[in-house]
Design a protein around this motif. Structure first.
Motif, short mmCIF file in Angstrom:
data_model
loop_
_atom_site.label_atom_id
_atom_site.label_comp_id
_atom_site.label_asym_id
_atom_site.label_seq_id
_atom_site.Cartn_x
_atom_site.Cartn_y
_atom_site.Cartn_z
N THR A 113 35.50 37.52 44.74
CA THR A 113 36.96 37.45 44.79
C THR A 113 37.38 36.10 44.22
N GLY A 114 38.55 36.08 43.57
CA GLY A 114 39.10 34.83 43.05
C GLY A 114 38.13 34.06 42.17
N THR A 115 38.01 32.74 42.41
CA THR A 115 37.10 31.93 41.60
C THR A 115 35.64 32.16 41.97
N GLY A 132 32.93 34.30 47.43
CA GLY A 132 34.38 34.36 47.60
C GLY A 132 34.80 33.43 48.71
N SER A 133 35.96 33.70 49.28
CA SER A 133 36.48 32.85 50.36
C SER A 133 35.65 33.06 51.64
N MET A 134 35.82 32.15 52.59
CA MET A 134 35.06 32.22 53.84
C MET A 134 35.19 33.58 54.53
N HIS A 135 36.42 34.08 54.63
CA HIS A 135 36.62 35.35 55.34
C HIS A 135 35.99 36.51 54.60
N MET A 136 36.13 36.46 53.28
CA MET A 136 35.54 37.52 52.46
C MET A 136 34.03 37.54 52.64
N LEU A 137 33.42 36.34 52.62
CA LEU A 137 31.96 36.26 52.78
C LEU A 137 31.52 36.87 54.10
N GLY A 178 43.13 47.30 46.62
CA GLY A 178 42.45 47.17 47.90
C GLY A 178 41.36 46.12 47.87
N ARG A 179 41.02 45.65 49.07
CA ARG A 179 39.91 44.71 49.20
C ARG A 179 38.61 45.45 48.92
N ILE A 180 37.62 44.75 48.43
CA ILE A 180 36.35 45.39 48.07
C ILE A 180 35.66 45.97 49.32
N THR A 181 35.86 45.32 50.46
CA THR A 181 35.26 45.84 51.69
C THR A 181 35.82 47.23 52.00
N ALA A 182 37.14 47.39 51.81
CA ALA A 182 37.76 48.69 52.08
C ALA A 182 37.32 49.72 51.04
N HIS A 196 35.27 42.29 40.99
CA HIS A 196 36.15 41.13 41.06
C HIS A 196 37.50 41.60 41.60
N THR A 197 37.84 41.08 42.76
CA THR A 197 39.12 41.42 43.39
C THR A 197 39.98 40.17 43.46
N CYS A 198 41.24 40.29 43.03
CA CYS A 198 42.17 39.17 43.08
C CYS A 198 43.50 39.64 43.63
N ARG A 199 44.35 38.68 43.86
CA ARG A 199 45.68 39.04 44.38
C ARG A 199 46.46 39.85 43.35
N ASP A 200 46.47 39.38 42.09
CA ASP A 200 47.26 40.10 41.08
C ASP A 200 46.48 40.30 39.78
N ASP A 222 49.26 30.30 37.06
CA ASP A 222 49.61 29.01 37.68
C ASP A 222 48.67 28.66 38.82
N ARG A 223 47.69 29.54 39.11
CA ARG A 223 46.70 29.24 40.16
C ARG A 223 45.28 29.08 39.64
N LEU A 224 45.03 29.52 38.39
CA LEU A 224 43.65 29.54 37.89
C LEU A 224 43.51 28.97 36.49
N THR A 234 43.08 44.84 42.78
CA THR A 234 44.07 43.85 43.19
C THR A 234 44.56 44.18 44.59
N THR A 235 45.05 43.16 45.27
CA THR A 235 45.50 43.39 46.65
C THR A 235 46.99 43.12 46.85
N ARG A 236 47.61 42.41 45.90
CA ARG A 236 49.03 42.07 46.13
C ARG A 236 49.93 42.49 44.99
P1 A2P Z 1 44.28 39.72 50.24
O1 A2P Z 1 45.34 39.59 49.20
O2 A2P Z 1 44.39 41.00 51.03
O3 A2P Z 1 44.14 38.50 51.12
P2 A2P Z 1 42.29 34.36 47.55
O4 A2P Z 1 43.03 34.22 46.24
O5 A2P Z 1 43.13 34.12 48.76
O6 A2P Z 1 40.98 33.65 47.57
O7 A2P Z 1 41.91 35.91 47.63
C1 A2P Z 1 41.22 36.55 46.60
C2 A2P Z 1 41.06 38.01 46.97
O8 A2P Z 1 40.18 38.11 48.09
C3 A2P Z 1 42.38 38.65 47.39
O9 A2P Z 1 42.50 39.87 46.71
C4 A2P Z 1 42.20 38.80 48.89
O10 A2P Z 1 42.89 39.91 49.44
C5 A2P Z 1 40.71 39.05 49.00
N1 A2P Z 1 40.22 38.80 50.35
C6 A2P Z 1 40.65 37.86 51.23
N2 A2P Z 1 39.99 37.94 52.38
C7 A2P Z 1 39.12 38.95 52.27
C8 A2P Z 1 38.15 39.54 53.14
N3 A2P Z 1 37.98 39.08 54.38
N4 A2P Z 1 37.42 40.57 52.68
C9 A2P Z 1 37.60 41.05 51.44
N5 A2P Z 1 38.51 40.55 50.56
C10 A2P Z 1 39.25 39.51 50.97
#
Ligand code: A2P
Length: 274
Positions: A133-135, A238-243, A207-211, A160-164, A35-37, A198-200
Motif C-alpha cells: 500500500t502507498g509507498t 505498507g503502513s503499520m496497521h496494514m502490516l 477496497g483494501r487488499i485484505t478485504a 498496490h492499494t492506494c487512497r486514490d 501532492d502526497r507522493l 483504491t479505497t477513497r
Molecule cells: P484506507 O483508505 O481504507 O485507509 P495510506 O496512504 O494511509 O498509507 O494508505 C494506503 C492504503 O492502505 C489506503 O488505500 C488504505 O486504505 C490502506 N490501508 C490502511 N490500513 C490498512 C489495513 N489495516 N489493511 C489494509 N489496507 C489498509
C-alpha cells in the motif's frame, strides 16, 4: 570534512558540514506524482552494495545534526543510480524538506543497507505475491527489476492499494516499463501481474487488499488459485496497521514468517514515513 551547499529550512542554499561516515550523493531526477507522493534518483556511491528490497537511512545536509529516515531502495541492485519513492508529510521532519529537492542538490545516506524484504529470507516457491500500500511499493520496484526474482519464482503478483487513482501511477509506470527494459524485459514477459485497488476514490477495483483477498474477489478477478503456503511466498510492505492485518491473514492461511537466518514463506517490512 566536506562542506557543500545544502537546503536550509527556507529551502535556500546554506553551508553545513557533511556528517562523518555518510555518503553525500547528487540528485539526478525528481518526479512528483501527486501532492502526497514523489520519486527521486541519486547517484550511487561506487562502494555501496545492497540486496534488492533493502532500505537505507536518508537525510539532507540541512542541519548540524540532520534527520535521517528509512527509505527502501526502489531501484534494483544492478542499477548505477539509486531510486526512492517518498511520501510528503507536511510537517515531516525530513519529507517536508526532501519534497523540495531539485536536480543537483545533495542527499546524504548512511552507509549500511538492511531489511527483511529480501529473496533470501524466503524458501523456494512457484508464485511470489508482493502486497503493498502507498509507498510500500518501493522495495518491490527494486525486486521486480532484479533477475534473481525470476530465477526463484515462476509468476509474480504485485498488489498496490492506494487512497486514490493518481497514487497508483508510480506502480503502473514501473510495471509497464518492465517489458521494454533492455536488461530484464525478456525475463519478465508474461510473468508479472499488477493488481490495483483504491479505497477513497471510485475506480475499477475498490477496497483494501485484505478485504479483496478475504472475499475471494482478488482470486476471481485474476483467475488464479487461492494463496497456498505449499507453493506461494508472500512479501508485505505498507503502513503499520496494514502490516498487522495482512500478516494475520497470511498466518491464518498457514504462512510462516521468514528471516535471513531462518527463511520461510512470508516476510514483512514497514513502509516508513516522516
Ligand atoms: P484506507 O483508505 O481504507 O485507509 P495510506 O496512504 O494511509 O498509507 O494508505 C494506503 C492504503 O492502505 C489506503 O488505500 C488504505 O486504505 C490502506 N490501508 C490502511 N490500513 C490498512 C489495513 N489495516 N489493511 C489494509 N489496507 C489498509
Amino acid at each position: 570534512m566536506n562542506t557543500i551547499p545544502a537546503l536550509n529550512d527556507a529551502g535556500a542554499k546554506a553551508q553545513f558540514p557533511i556528517p562523518a561516515n555518510v555518503f553525500a550523493e547528487t540528485v539526478v531526477s525528481v518526479k512528483h506524482f501527486t501532492d502526497r507522493l514523489f520519486a527521486f534518483r541519486i547517484t550511487r556511491p561506487q562502494s555501496f552494495r545492497f540486496r534488492s528490497g533493502e532500505f537505507v537511512m536518508i537525510g539532507l545536509p540541512n542541519a548540524e545534526k540532520p534527520v535521517f529516515r528509512a527509505y527502501s531502495v526502489a531501484s534494483p541492485a544492478w542499477d548505477d543510480e539509486l531510486e526512492f519513492f517518498s511520501i510528503k508529510v507536511p510537517d515531516g521532519p525530513l519529507t517536508s524538506h526532501l519534497q523540495k529537492i531539485q536536480v543537483g542538490d545533495t542527499v546524504i545516506m548512511r552507509q549500511k543497507p538492511t531489511g527483511t524484504l529480501v529473496l533470501d529470507a524466503l524458501t523456494p516457491g512457484k508464485r511470489l505475491f508482493m502486497i503493498s500500500t502507498g509507498t510500500g511499493i518501493a522495495p518491490f520496484a527494486s525486486l521486480l527489476r532484479d533477475p534473481d526474482t525470476y530465477e526463484k519464482f515462476e509468476q509474480v503478483y504485485l498488489t498496490h492499494t492506494c487512497r486514490d487513482i493518481a497514487e497508483l501511477t508510480y506502480g503502473q509506470e514501473l510495471v509497464s516499463a518492465l517489458k521494454n527494459d533492455p536488461l530484464i524485459g525478456e525475463l519478465t514477459g508474461g510473468r508479472v501481474t499488477l493488481y490495483n485497488s483504491t479505497t477513497r476514490e471510485a475506480s475499477a477495483c475498490m477496497g483494501r487488499i485484505t478485504a479483496l483477498i478475504g472475499s475471494g474477489k482478488f482470486y476471481s478477478d485474476l483467475g488464479i488459485e487461492p494463496l497456498d503456503p505449499q507453493t506461494d511466498r508472500v512479501m508485505i510492505c505498507g503502513s503499520m496497521h496494514m502490516l498487522k492485518d495482512v500478516k494475520e491473514m497470511a498466518e491464518g492461511l498457514g504462512f510462516v514468517e521468514g528471516s535471513l537466518s531462518q527463511p520461510d514463506s512470508f516476510v514483512v517490512e514497514r513502509a516508513f514515513v516522516g
